[in-house]
Design a protein around this motif. Structure first.
Motif, PDB file in Angstrom:
ATOM      1  N   ALA A   1      -6.713   7.175 -10.021  1.00  0.00           N
ATOM      2  CA  ALA A   1      -4.952   8.212  -9.262  1.00  0.00           C
ATOM      3  C   ALA A   1      -4.402   8.636 -11.022  1.00  0.00           C
ATOM      4  CB  ALA A   1      -4.941   7.594  -8.551  1.00  0.00           C
ATOM      5  N   GLU A   2      -3.252   7.263 -11.562  1.00  0.00           N
ATOM      6  CA  GLU A   2      -2.568   7.657 -12.479  1.00  0.00           C
ATOM      7  C   GLU A   2      -3.513   8.433 -14.083  1.00  0.00           C
ATOM      8  OE1 GLU A   2       0.030   6.680 -12.260  1.00  0.00           O
ATOM      9  OE2 GLU A   2       0.208   5.713 -10.301  1.00  0.00           O
ATOM     10  N   ALA A   3      -4.055   8.326 -14.316  1.00  0.00           N
ATOM     11  CA  ALA A   3      -4.856   8.909 -15.438  1.00  0.00           C
ATOM     12  C   ALA A   3      -5.008  10.421 -14.907  1.00  0.00           C
ATOM     13  CB  ALA A   3      -6.215   8.415 -15.129  1.00  0.00           C
ATOM     14  N   ASN A   4      -5.266  10.569 -13.502  1.00  0.00           N
ATOM     15  CA  ASN A   4      -5.549  11.952 -12.949  1.00  0.00           C
ATOM     16  C   ASN A   4      -3.751  12.849 -13.240  1.00  0.00           C
ATOM     17  OD1 ASN A   4      -8.478  13.510 -13.160  1.00  0.00           O
ATOM     18  ND2 ASN A   4      -8.569  10.666 -12.297  1.00  0.00           N
ATOM     19  N   HIS A   5      -3.033  11.725 -13.106  1.00  0.00           N
ATOM     20  CA  HIS A   5      -1.968  12.442 -12.900  1.00  0.00           C
ATOM     21  C   HIS A   5      -1.742  12.668 -11.224  1.00  0.00           C
ATOM     22  CE1 HIS A   5      -0.720  11.641 -16.678  1.00  0.00           C
ATOM     23  NE2 HIS A   5      -1.498  13.110 -17.393  1.00  0.00           N
ATOM     24  N   LEU A   6      -2.124  11.999 -10.208  1.00  0.00           N
ATOM     25  CA  LEU A   6      -2.526  11.982  -9.259  1.00  0.00           C
ATOM     26  C   LEU A   6      -1.047  12.533  -7.956  1.00  0.00           C
ATOM     27  CD1 LEU A   6      -4.261  12.774  -6.514  1.00  0.00           C
ATOM     28  CD2 LEU A   6      -4.408  10.715  -5.799  1.00  0.00           C
ATOM     29  N   ASN A   7      -0.743  14.079  -8.043  1.00  0.00           N
ATOM     30  CA  ASN A   7       0.723  13.966  -7.439  1.00  0.00           C
ATOM     31  C   ASN A   7       0.142  14.113  -5.518  1.00  0.00           C
ATOM     32  OD1 ASN A   7       3.298  14.467  -6.180  1.00  0.00           O
ATOM     33  ND2 ASN A   7       3.529  16.705  -7.744  1.00  0.00           N
ATOM     34  N   LEU A   8       1.084  12.884  -4.950  1.00  0.00           N
ATOM     35  CA  LEU A   8       0.791  12.914  -3.678  1.00  0.00           C
ATOM     36  C   LEU A   8       1.844  13.444  -2.828  1.00  0.00           C
ATOM     37  CD1 LEU A   8       0.623   8.994  -3.212  1.00  0.00           C
ATOM     38  CD2 LEU A   8      -1.101  10.639  -2.910  1.00  0.00           C
ATOM     39  N   ASN A   9       3.215  14.110  -3.685  1.00  0.00           N
ATOM     40  CA  ASN A   9       3.917  15.325  -3.035  1.00  0.00           C
ATOM     41  C   ASN A   9       2.073  16.762  -2.886  1.00  0.00           C
ATOM     42  OD1 ASN A   9       5.822  13.609  -1.859  1.00  0.00           O
ATOM     43  ND2 ASN A   9       6.484  13.434  -4.703  1.00  0.00           N
ATOM     44  N   GLN A  10       2.254  16.961  -3.582  1.00  0.00           N
ATOM     45  CA  GLN A  10       1.477  17.651  -4.188  1.00  0.00           C
ATOM     46  C   GLN A  10       1.377  18.529  -2.629  1.00  0.00           C
ATOM     47  OE1 GLN A  10      -1.181  18.625  -7.004  1.00  0.00           O
ATOM     48  NE2 GLN A  10      -1.292  20.720  -6.864  1.00  0.00           N
ATOM     49  N   VAL A  11       1.233  19.890  -1.812  1.00  0.00           N
ATOM     50  CA  VAL A  11       1.194  20.818  -1.544  1.00  0.00           C
ATOM     51  C   VAL A  11      -0.412  21.022  -0.841  1.00  0.00           C
ATOM     52  CG1 VAL A  11       2.036  21.949   1.434  1.00  0.00           C
ATOM     53  CG2 VAL A  11       3.608  21.072  -0.648  1.00  0.00           C
TER      54      VAL A  11
ATOM     55  N   SER B   1     -17.089   3.741   2.475  1.00  0.00           N
ATOM     56  CA  SER B   1     -17.162   4.668   2.421  1.00  0.00           C
ATOM     57  C   SER B   1     -15.596   5.072   1.799  1.00  0.00           C
ATOM     58  CB  SER B   1     -17.510   5.692   3.575  1.00  0.00           C
ATOM     59  OG  SER B   1     -18.996   5.679   4.123  1.00  0.00           O
ATOM     60  N   GLY B   2     -16.132   6.174   0.790  1.00  0.00           N
ATOM     61  CA  GLY B   2     -14.589   6.322   0.134  1.00  0.00           C
ATOM     62  C   GLY B   2     -13.993   8.278   0.661  1.00  0.00           C
ATOM     63  N   ARG B   3     -13.544   8.728   0.926  1.00  0.00           N
ATOM     64  CA  ARG B   3     -13.166   9.734   0.674  1.00  0.00           C
ATOM     65  C   ARG B   3     -12.096  10.109  -0.277  1.00  0.00           C
ATOM     66  NH1 ARG B   3     -16.873   9.514   3.214  1.00  0.00           N
ATOM     67  NH2 ARG B   3     -18.087   9.931   4.915  1.00  0.00           N
ATOM     68  N   SER B   4     -11.700  11.448  -1.196  1.00  0.00           N
ATOM     69  CA  SER B   4     -10.627  12.070  -1.498  1.00  0.00           C
ATOM     70  C   SER B   4     -10.339  13.199  -1.030  1.00  0.00           C
ATOM     71  CB  SER B   4     -11.464  11.771  -3.399  1.00  0.00           C
ATOM     72  OG  SER B   4     -10.746  11.780  -3.569  1.00  0.00           O
ATOM     73  N   VAL B   5      -9.232  13.584  -1.833  1.00  0.00           N
ATOM     74  CA  VAL B   5      -8.879  15.181  -2.000  1.00  0.00           C
ATOM     75  C   VAL B   5      -8.885  15.129  -3.226  1.00  0.00           C
ATOM     76  CG1 VAL B   5      -6.527  13.923  -1.628  1.00  0.00           C
ATOM     77  CG2 VAL B   5      -6.639  13.897  -3.360  1.00  0.00           C
ATOM     78  N   GLU B   6      -8.849  16.733  -3.373  1.00  0.00           N
ATOM     79  CA  GLU B   6      -9.464  17.491  -4.487  1.00  0.00           C
ATOM     80  C   GLU B   6      -9.036  17.637  -5.384  1.00  0.00           C
ATOM     81  OE1 GLU B   6     -12.645  20.698  -5.526  1.00  0.00           O
ATOM     82  OE2 GLU B   6     -11.171  19.966  -2.921  1.00  0.00           O
ATOM     83  N   ALA B   7      -7.380  16.670  -5.527  1.00  0.00           N
ATOM     84  CA  ALA B   7      -7.269  17.052  -7.086  1.00  0.00           C
ATOM     85  C   ALA B   7      -8.126  15.087  -7.262  1.00  0.00           C
ATOM     86  CB  ALA B   7      -5.836  16.162  -6.988  1.00  0.00           C
ATOM     87  N   LEU B   8      -8.825  14.642  -6.680  1.00  0.00           N
ATOM     88  CA  LEU B   8      -9.174  13.568  -7.198  1.00  0.00           C
ATOM     89  C   LEU B   8     -10.468  13.326  -7.425  1.00  0.00           C
ATOM     90  CD1 LEU B   8      -8.789  10.836  -9.284  1.00  0.00           C
ATOM     91  CD2 LEU B   8      -8.213   9.502  -6.927  1.00  0.00           C
TER      92      LEU B   8
ATOM     93  N   ASN C   1       1.076  -1.423  -0.218  1.00  0.00           N
ATOM     94  CA  ASN C   1      -0.336  -0.345   0.403  1.00  0.00           C
ATOM     95  C   ASN C   1       0.968   1.270   0.139  1.00  0.00           C
ATOM     96  OD1 ASN C   1      -3.039  -0.872  -0.003  1.00  0.00           O
ATOM     97  ND2 ASN C   1      -2.787  -1.302   1.881  1.00  0.00           N
ATOM     98  N   ALA C   2       1.848   0.988   1.069  1.00  0.00           N
ATOM     99  CA  ALA C   2       2.882   2.785   0.831  1.00  0.00           C
ATOM    100  C   ALA C   2       3.572   2.791  -0.299  1.00  0.00           C
ATOM    101  CB  ALA C   2       4.241   1.854   1.736  1.00  0.00           C
ATOM    102  N   ALA C   3       3.451   1.860  -1.800  1.00  0.00           N
ATOM    103  CA  ALA C   3       3.362   2.332  -2.894  1.00  0.00           C
ATOM    104  C   ALA C   3       2.737   2.471  -4.269  1.00  0.00           C
ATOM    105  CB  ALA C   3       4.427   0.593  -3.478  1.00  0.00           C
ATOM    106  N   LYS C   4       1.423   2.671  -3.544  1.00  0.00           N
ATOM    107  CA  LYS C   4       0.195   3.095  -3.813  1.00  0.00           C
ATOM    108  C   LYS C   4      -0.305   4.608  -3.890  1.00  0.00           C
ATOM    109  CE  LYS C   4      -2.225  -1.414  -4.897  1.00  0.00           C
ATOM    110  NZ  LYS C   4      -3.500  -1.915  -4.357  1.00  0.00           N
ATOM    111  N   LYS C   5      -0.783   5.522  -4.954  1.00  0.00           N
ATOM    112  CA  LYS C   5      -1.810   6.415  -4.486  1.00  0.00           C
ATOM    113  C   LYS C   5      -2.577   6.220  -3.928  1.00  0.00           C
ATOM    114  CE  LYS C   5       1.002   8.630  -8.670  1.00  0.00           C
ATOM    115  NZ  LYS C   5       1.110   9.620  -9.748  1.00  0.00           N
ATOM    116  N   THR C   6      -3.715   5.272  -3.999  1.00  0.00           N
ATOM    117  CA  THR C   6      -5.132   5.181  -3.845  1.00  0.00           C
ATOM    118  C   THR C   6      -5.054   3.893  -2.724  1.00  0.00           C
ATOM    119  OG1 THR C   6      -5.056   3.620  -4.930  1.00  0.00           O
ATOM    120  CG2 THR C   6      -5.954   6.385  -5.658  1.00  0.00           C
ATOM    121  N   LEU C   7      -5.923   3.853  -0.834  1.00  0.00           N
ATOM    122  CA  LEU C   7      -5.817   3.022  -0.439  1.00  0.00           C
ATOM    123  C   LEU C   7      -7.462   2.385  -0.866  1.00  0.00           C
ATOM    124  CD1 LEU C   7      -4.260   4.508   2.175  1.00  0.00           C
ATOM    125  CD2 LEU C   7      -2.752   2.918   0.982  1.00  0.00           C
TER     126      LEU C   7
END
Length: 781
Positions: free
Chosen positions: A441-451, A391-398, A343-349
């Protein structure tokens, strides 16, 4: 340097000082409050006045809502004919307040009315076919939905075809196909002329009540305030008036059940604000629906019996405590899954559990998003059940709804929006769900380092903060969605009196120092930053909100910190003469200048801790970032300086452990050196294993100096050392002692230890910061 958690965003448009002055004078506000208004687009006197206006004229005509007249006509007809009416509610804070408003209104009009709040686990969200069928069988003629129903096509169409009329009052997203209801009262109905689209479910119910009673029913404003704040709808336009009036009414204590709830929350006798609702009252009403039956909350809000109210309020409070414990327990299990290598290697959980309470999975998902920054779905089921629910929760970028909606047939049930979804899925489809979410997440170029951006309303000096400014800012409230509490960047001269507070020392308290005053400051969950504030007290900026705090009848301004920056690299002085396992418990990169020191403390280092043993010959080739700890003392101050110049740590902690203290022992004198040389010339073989103490006593010299001179003599080939025996070499070549590498090294060690071990803490920190700054200064030049 300690970086900020957020990306600080100042107002996009330059603030016009003339507009600020005009608004401050016209609205009798401080320039700080006027600046906030201008920055938020209320940049004329008319706009600012309209925003600040608090009178009933702000409330729009309820008959502008779609189908309002149809709804009123049908309800009035049902009352006249003594038809059975049921109010069908929802189980969150907005749902139970909506139910209460509608039920009490119809009761007041003499209707034959009852209410029904669905059970989250038995009935699910929204219209339920089985319950509708039961109402029809029981002779219900009219159903009024509150805070739900707009997506209930199947059960509503069934009800209508079986002789039961349905009036939908709702505020949620409208589907493409609407139910065949008698009336649909909704602020965003296509083609509707209602001027404000973001009412809560309670707000819509309040509008129906206003239309039925032909007046603004002020006795329901407290309930509207709870629903509006609890459901996170916009706190602009008429919602500002409704919430402001509702908070005032709640503070007056006219509703027996709310009084009892405020009492168990410790809020009785206080002036209630929006934060009290958002963080204390609404969560308790939500908790009943999450892990119990929300009908109990409606019973609390409608009762006139003080004893009964006290009993229900205490039970609701205990349910909330149970809810918090459930969340904590499930989160502890869930975060362990989130941290697995896979899971640590993924952009989503996608996190799954057995027997987790499904009523709190959304909260757990939110906390995981907070901790990891990853869109997260949390699912659970009993071991024998074929389907998982959660349930699921997201970030603004996805957009989580769009990400999962492309494969609707993957789910048993599915619904939601950009930031949150609810779903039921077969256990056999979970792997497909994981792949679908990760691909999105990949298709949306989700950047986990984005502040995450943080909107800031302006910059303040410490001396600009006053109780008058804080009072003026409160006129801009109530704060919430679309009208957040103003955040300010504050750049003090320095911070003082920093200390950890709280039972577990997890919070920070300190003072921001200006030219003329000091302001108390609180930073929740930032207790670990104490050493950094102490290390660089004059290089700190904070972003926070301004509040007043009353203690012992004295009211003073206070800053509540949201984020902070330390724009110098904190150097934390923890110099020590003893290495223990506790010194290696914090996450950091531990740097060793000597292999022997590393081998000694290696058992103390956890598997996931990064450690670096520097190459004595090429130390400058190792570039380190993040939190860095220097464990032992280097030998050469010049080599250390060169290495330090190239480093880019966020923080630097120094232990500078030194086993052999060259600085204290010093260099041997010429007389001592000659005396030792003469001794070995007269004693051709000495066994150090057995004779060293006797030799030390005989020569009246410190053992460390004797051992050092033996090493120097060995390098100069005055003596030979084999298995602990020192043999004098006859007729050795003459050399100066300074020609020996050990002699040169000791001179360097003395100079280094003097600088690093024995300088005052403040002097050492300044010197190290200067070395660390050299690289950046060079780049700037």
């Amino acid at each position: 340097m300690l970086k900020s958690k957020y990306s600080w965003q100042m107002p996009k448009n330059k603030i016009d000082s003339e507009k600020v002055t005009a608004i401050a004078q016209a609205c009798e506000l401080s320039e700080v409050a006027a600046t906030v208004l201008v920055g938020r687009g209320y940049d004329t006197v008319d706009k600012a006045t309209q925003f600040l206006k608090m009178d009933p004229e702000m409330i729009h005509d309820p008959f502008l809502l779609h189908d309002m007249q149809k709804a009123v006509d049908r309800i009035q007809a049902a009352i006249v004919a003594d038809e059975k009416i049921v109010v069908y509610g929802d189980y969150d804070a907005d749902g139970v307040t909506s139910t209460t408003i509608m039920f009490e209104t119809l009761n007041e009009l003499g209707a034959n009315v009852d209410y029904f709040v669905p059970d989250r686990f038995k009935d699910g969200y929204g219209p339920n076919m089985a319950e509708y069928q039961e109402f029809i069988d029981n002779g219900v003629n009219l159903m009024i939905t509150v805070d739900n129903g707009v997506a209930g096509n199947e059960p509503i169409n069934y009800a209508v075809t079986h002789g039961m009329d349905v009036i939908v009052t709702d505020h949620h997203e409208m589907p493409d196909e609407l139910p065949n209801a008698t009336a649909i009262v909704h602020p965003r109905y296509p083609g509707s002329h209602y001027p404000f689209s973001d009412l809560s479910g309670g707000g819509v119910a309040f509008k129906v009540a206003s239309a039925l009673l032909d007046e603004v029913p002020e006795e329901f404003l407290d309930l509207v305030a709870i629903g509006t704040i609890g459901d996170l709808v916009s706190l602009t336009d008429e919602n500002r008036f409704l919430v402001t009036s509702g908070l005032k009414l709640m503070s007056e204590g006219q509703r027996v059940g709310l009084n009892a709830l405020l009492k168990v929350c410790g809020l009785d006798g206080h002036e209630i604000n929006e934060q009290d609702i958002g963080f204390t009252v609404a969560p308790r009403l939500n908790a009943v629906g999450r892990i119990g039956n929300a009908g109990e909350a409606v019973e609390l809000l409608t009762t006139f019996d003080e004893d009964k109210a006290d009993q229900i309020a205490k039970h609701i409070d205990s349910v909330n405590e149970q809810r918090k414990q459930l969340v904590a327990d499930i989160y502890d299990e869930a975060i362990m899954q989130a941290q697995t290598p896979e899971n640590a290697a993924k952009k989503t959980l996608v996190i799954t559990g057995t027997g987790w309470h499904q009523g709190v999975l959304g909260i757990v998902a939110s906390r995981l998003v907070e901790t990891t920054g990853k869109p997260t779905i949390v699912l659970s089921a009993a071991e024998t059940e074929p389907n998982l629910k959660g349930s699921g929760r997201s970030v603004e970028a996805l957009n989580l709804f769009e990400a999962l909606n492309s494969q609707r047939d993957l789910y048993v049930n599915f619904g939601g929006h950009h930031m949150a979804v609810g779903l039921t899925i077969a256990k056999t489809n979970v792997e497909t769900l994981k792949q679908l979410l990760e691909s999105a997440a990949e298709a949306n170029h989700l950047n986990l380092n984005q502040v995450t951006p943080l909107q800031i309303d302006g910059r303040l000096k410490v001396d600009q903060i006053s109780l008058k400014v804080i009072q003026d800012l409160q006129h801009l409230g109530p704060f919430g969605t679309d009208n957040p509490m103003p955040e300010f960047e504050i750049d003090p001269k320095q911070v003082t009196d920093a200390k950890q507070i709280g039972a577990d020392k997890s919070h920070l308290k300190f003072q921001l120092v200006g030219e003329k005053q000091q302001i108390d400051t609180i930073a929740f969950q930032q207790g670990a930053l104490l050493p950094y504030l102490q290390a660089v007290p004059d290089h700190i900026k904070v972003v926070g909100t301004l509040e007043s705090n009353t203690w012992r009848n004295q009211t003073k301004p206070q800053v509540m910190v949201k984020d902070l920056i330390i724009d110098a690299i904190p150097v934390i002085d923890k110099r020590t003469t003893h290495l223990s396992v506790q010194l290696f418990s914090e996450p950091a990169t531990y740097v060793f200048f000597h292999e022997a020191t590393y081998k000694r403390v290696k058992p103390y280092l956890a598997d996931n801790v990064k450690s670096v043993v520097l190459d004595a010959n090429k130390p400058d080739e190792t570039l380190l970032t993040g939190n860095v700890t220097l464990v032992d003392c280097p030998d050469s101050i010049s080599a250390f300086t060169n290495w330090l110049n190239e480093q880019e740590p966020d923080t630097l902690t120094v232990y500078f452990y030194q086993r052999n203290n060259a600085y204290l022992d010093g260099m041997p004198s010429r007389e001592q050196s000659g005396k030792v040389f003469k001794f070995f010339a007269n004693h051709p073989v000495i066994d150090l294993k057995t004779q060293l103490p006797a030799v030390v006593k005989y020569l009246h010299i410190a053992q460390s100096l004797l051992v050092f001179l033996i090493e120097v003599f060995s390098e100069l080939e005055f003596v030979k050392i084999e298995t602990g025996r020192v043999s004098f070499i006859q007729n050795p070549e003459p050399h100066k002692l300074s020609e020996a590498p050990a002699y040169s090294l000791r001179e360097q060690q003395i100079k280094t230890q003097e600088k690093l071990l024995y300088s005052k803490s403040a002097t050492l920190k300044i010197w190290i910061q200067e070395q660390l700054a050299d690289k950046n200064e060079g780049v700037a030049d």
